[in-house]
Design an enzyme around this catalytic site. Sequence first.
Site, mmCIF file in Angstrom:
data_model
loop_
_atom_site.group_PDB
_atom_site.id
_atom_site.type_symbol
_atom_site.label_atom_id
_atom_site.label_comp_id
_atom_site.label_asym_id
_atom_site.label_seq_id
_atom_site.Cartn_x
_atom_site.Cartn_y
_atom_site.Cartn_z
ATOM 1 N N HIS A 1 0.842 -1.192 0.000
ATOM 2 C CA HIS A 1 0.000 0.000 0.000
ATOM 3 C C HIS A 1 0.882 1.248 0.000
ATOM 4 C CE1 HIS A 1 -3.855 -1.930 1.874
ATOM 5 N NE2 HIS A 1 -3.450 -2.545 0.792
ATOM 6 N N LYS B 1 3.096 -0.345 15.112
ATOM 7 C CA LYS B 1 4.554 -0.413 15.305
ATOM 8 C C LYS B 1 5.045 -1.662 16.049
ATOM 9 C CE LYS B 1 5.915 3.128 13.222
ATOM 10 N NZ LYS B 1 5.736 2.501 11.931
ATOM 11 N N TYR C 1 -8.188 5.089 8.776
ATOM 12 C CA TYR C 1 -8.245 5.393 10.214
ATOM 13 C C TYR C 1 -9.296 6.484 10.381
ATOM 14 C CZ TYR C 1 -3.681 3.125 11.102
ATOM 15 O OH TYR C 1 -2.641 2.231 11.246
ATOM 16 N N PRO D 1 -1.660 0.038 19.554
ATOM 17 C CA PRO D 1 -1.563 -0.449 18.174
ATOM 18 C C PRO D 1 -1.837 0.582 17.085
ATOM 19 C CG PRO D 1 -3.565 -1.265 19.212
ATOM 20 C CD PRO D 1 -2.783 -0.570 20.272
ATOM 21 N N TYR E 1 5.253 6.351 9.813
ATOM 22 C CA TYR E 1 4.356 5.209 9.570
ATOM 23 C C TYR E 1 5.057 4.123 8.743
ATOM 24 C CZ TYR E 1 -0.087 2.769 9.028
ATOM 25 O OH TYR E 1 -1.086 1.830 9.078
HETATM 26 P P1 FAD Z 1 4.794 -12.155 20.954
HETATM 27 O O1 FAD Z 1 4.192 -12.179 19.614
HETATM 28 O O2 FAD Z 1 3.930 -11.903 22.130
HETATM 29 O O3 FAD Z 1 5.549 -13.536 21.143
HETATM 30 C C1 FAD Z 1 6.023 -13.977 22.393
HETATM 31 C C2 FAD Z 1 5.958 -15.492 22.423
HETATM 32 O O4 FAD Z 1 6.502 -15.962 23.642
HETATM 33 C C3 FAD Z 1 4.532 -16.007 22.353
HETATM 34 O O5 FAD Z 1 4.415 -16.973 21.344
HETATM 35 C C4 FAD Z 1 4.276 -16.562 23.739
HETATM 36 O O6 FAD Z 1 3.370 -17.649 23.722
HETATM 37 C C5 FAD Z 1 5.688 -16.990 24.157
HETATM 38 N N1 FAD Z 1 5.885 -17.066 25.598
HETATM 39 C C6 FAD Z 1 5.371 -16.289 26.568
HETATM 40 N N2 FAD Z 1 5.805 -16.685 27.768
HETATM 41 C C7 FAD Z 1 6.624 -17.749 27.561
HETATM 42 C C8 FAD Z 1 7.356 -18.597 28.398
HETATM 43 N N3 FAD Z 1 7.358 -18.441 29.735
HETATM 44 N N4 FAD Z 1 8.073 -19.595 27.864
HETATM 45 C C9 FAD Z 1 8.094 -19.776 26.518
HETATM 46 N N5 FAD Z 1 7.404 -18.999 25.652
HETATM 47 C C10 FAD Z 1 6.687 -17.992 26.171
HETATM 48 N N6 FAD Z 1 0.452 -4.734 16.979
HETATM 49 C C11 FAD Z 1 0.110 -3.998 15.948
HETATM 50 O O7 FAD Z 1 0.992 -3.310 15.394
HETATM 51 N N7 FAD Z 1 -1.184 -4.009 15.489
HETATM 52 C C12 FAD Z 1 -2.166 -4.794 16.059
HETATM 53 O O8 FAD Z 1 -3.311 -4.811 15.620
HETATM 54 C C13 FAD Z 1 -1.832 -5.573 17.152
HETATM 55 N N8 FAD Z 1 -2.762 -6.355 17.752
HETATM 56 C C14 FAD Z 1 -2.388 -7.107 18.833
HETATM 57 C C15 FAD Z 1 -3.336 -7.897 19.496
HETATM 58 C C16 FAD Z 1 -2.988 -8.646 20.634
HETATM 59 C C17 FAD Z 1 -4.037 -9.491 21.351
HETATM 60 C C18 FAD Z 1 -1.669 -8.572 21.132
HETATM 61 C C19 FAD Z 1 -1.275 -9.339 22.384
HETATM 62 C C20 FAD Z 1 -0.733 -7.790 20.458
HETATM 63 C C21 FAD Z 1 -1.071 -7.054 19.319
HETATM 64 N N9 FAD Z 1 -0.136 -6.262 18.632
HETATM 65 C C22 FAD Z 1 -0.492 -5.515 17.587
HETATM 66 C C23 FAD Z 1 1.250 -6.209 18.997
HETATM 67 C C24 FAD Z 1 2.093 -7.176 18.161
HETATM 68 O O9 FAD Z 1 1.333 -8.307 17.854
HETATM 69 C C25 FAD Z 1 3.314 -7.487 18.983
HETATM 70 O O10 FAD Z 1 4.073 -6.302 19.096
HETATM 71 C C26 FAD Z 1 4.182 -8.624 18.427
HETATM 72 O O11 FAD Z 1 3.493 -9.836 18.557
HETATM 73 C C27 FAD Z 1 5.510 -8.684 19.161
HETATM 74 O O12 FAD Z 1 6.181 -9.861 18.847
HETATM 75 P P2 FAD Z 1 7.028 -10.619 19.958
HETATM 76 O O13 FAD Z 1 7.612 -11.791 19.241
HETATM 77 O O14 FAD Z 1 7.892 -9.668 20.650
HETATM 78 O O15 FAD Z 1 5.975 -11.084 21.048
HETATM 79 C C1 DHB Z 2 -3.792 -3.295 11.516
HETATM 80 C C2 DHB Z 2 -3.443 -3.192 12.835
HETATM 81 C C3 DHB Z 2 -3.038 -1.971 13.334
HETATM 82 O O1 DHB Z 2 -2.685 -1.860 14.628
HETATM 83 C C4 DHB Z 2 -2.988 -0.848 12.527
HETATM 84 O O2 DHB Z 2 -2.609 0.330 13.058
HETATM 85 C C5 DHB Z 2 -3.340 -0.951 11.201
HETATM 86 C C6 DHB Z 2 -3.750 -2.187 10.696
HETATM 87 C C7 DHB Z 2 -4.215 -4.607 10.986
HETATM 88 O O3 DHB Z 2 -4.349 -5.547 11.796
HETATM 89 O O4 DHB Z 2 -4.435 -4.739 9.784
#
Ligand code: FAD
Ligand code: DHB
Length: 394
Positions: A75, A300, A204, A296, A388
């Site tokens: 996009h 980022k 948005y 969110p 962004y």
């Molecule tokens: P995570 O994806 O959280 O991965 C961490 C992993 O560690 C998980 O698989 C977990 O199961 C595992 N874990 C936890 N504890 C333990 C343990 N003790 N032992 C072993 N493994 C463990 N960001 C956006 O930009 N837009 C969004 O719309 C958005 N929606 C989200 C919705 C939800 C419900 C959540 C929770 C987050 C969302 N985020 C969003 C944020 C984005 O998804 C995260 O920033 C991203 O997942 C970060 O990646 P990570 O690998 O650091 O953490």
């Molecule tokens: C989506 C999630 C976000 O947090 C955002 O700012 C824009 C798009 C998405 O899940 O597509």
Amino acid sequence: MPVTRTQVGIVGAGPAGLMLGHLLHLRGIDSVIVENRSREHVIDRVRAGVLEQGTVDLMTAAGVAQRLHREGMRHGGIGIAFGGNRHRIALAELTAGRAITIYGQNEVVKDLIDARLETGRPVYFEVDRVGVHDLTTAQPKLRFHHGGDAHEVTCDVVAGCDGFHGICRTAIPATHLRVYERDYPFGWLGVLASAPPTSDELVYSLHDRGFALFSMRSPSITRLYLQCAPDENAEDWSDDRIWAELTARLSTSDGWAPAVGPILQKGVTGMRSFVAEPMRYGRLFLAGDAAHIVPPTGAKGLNLAMADVYRLAEAIAEHSTSVREDALDAYSDRGLRRTWRAQRFSWWMTSMLHRSESDNAFDRRRQLAELDYLVGSRAAMTSLAENYVGVPFD
Ligand code: FAD
Ligand code: DHB
């Protein structure tokens, strides 16, 4: 108890842990990944969907972007709606061609798990009783149970990629960590709908009834979000109620509205800003949500996690060949600079686009003035666009 050795013990098989494991593999560095959930759970978890240019570039360079380039949707702009009107911010034009790509986080995770399994290097799902030990020594340890058996892995470095609720950050003594945080008095109800996107780009929207976001996952699946109370139960939202609210908050005077269809999945996410400093304790390095959370709105979270592990993989590689500590020492400060930049941007986008009950009539007019300035000024649009699409990974 089997005692094994690896170079890097990685806790968590989210985007951060899996990408770190892959980047290390490409440099011939061995790792063990442990994840407490099942493989299916990790792949099915619907979360973010916006990949910055830097994340796409990193996945491409790492050889894990074949499906992303086939199925992802590039996009070059986003829509901002308020006062019943939709305005376009031409991201690519304003940033010399940088853009975002829509590709679900769960697809990223699926591709990275496939890549990991192909390397033959270990990834253990459904582990429990994970602990990190001897962190201030040159041989930190990872202990866990898998299939009823206790394991101990001796490492050179442990990477805490276990998200906000993981065990790595809490293993750091409180006296060594400074925490900055802010909670927001609202959450997002996110839905996945079987409905073709009616806009080629994200929208948005700020409406009197609150924030709404139109996004997508494929030519037949829409992803939508609604501002709601942080403790709202998603089950209280019937399909009819969700569509009535989305239609009210998103429709614009040019006749645009989202297409209605069956809701496939729904859930509520809280909104928080959080930073733990430093991102290191001895030989434990935090990456991704384990170290920082952004609301969110700026999309980022996932991208920050990718930038962290890119930097961490480089630092570990330098350390493994030269035994020099400089890059490991610089990891936290360099990451915090990027993190705070993303914190500022996410807070700004969130404040500009959400209704808060504590806001008065002045705040509402100020919010509209901010949006009006944004869509009328090339300088303001450029500022949004360059944040962004994301600054290049460093
Ligand atoms: P995570 O994806 O959280 O991965 C961490 C992993 O560690 C998980 O698989 C977990 O199961 C595992 N874990 C936890 N504890 C333990 C343990 N003790 N032992 C072993 N493994 C463990 N960001 C956006 O930009 N837009 C969004 O719309 C958005 N929606 C989200 C919705 C939800 C419900 C959540 C929770 C987050 C969302 N985020 C969003 C944020 C984005 O998804 C995260 O920033 C991203 O997942 C970060 O990646 P990570 O690998 O650091 O953490
Ligand atoms: C989506 C999630 C976000 O947090 C955002 O700012 C824009 C798009 C998405 O899940 O597509």
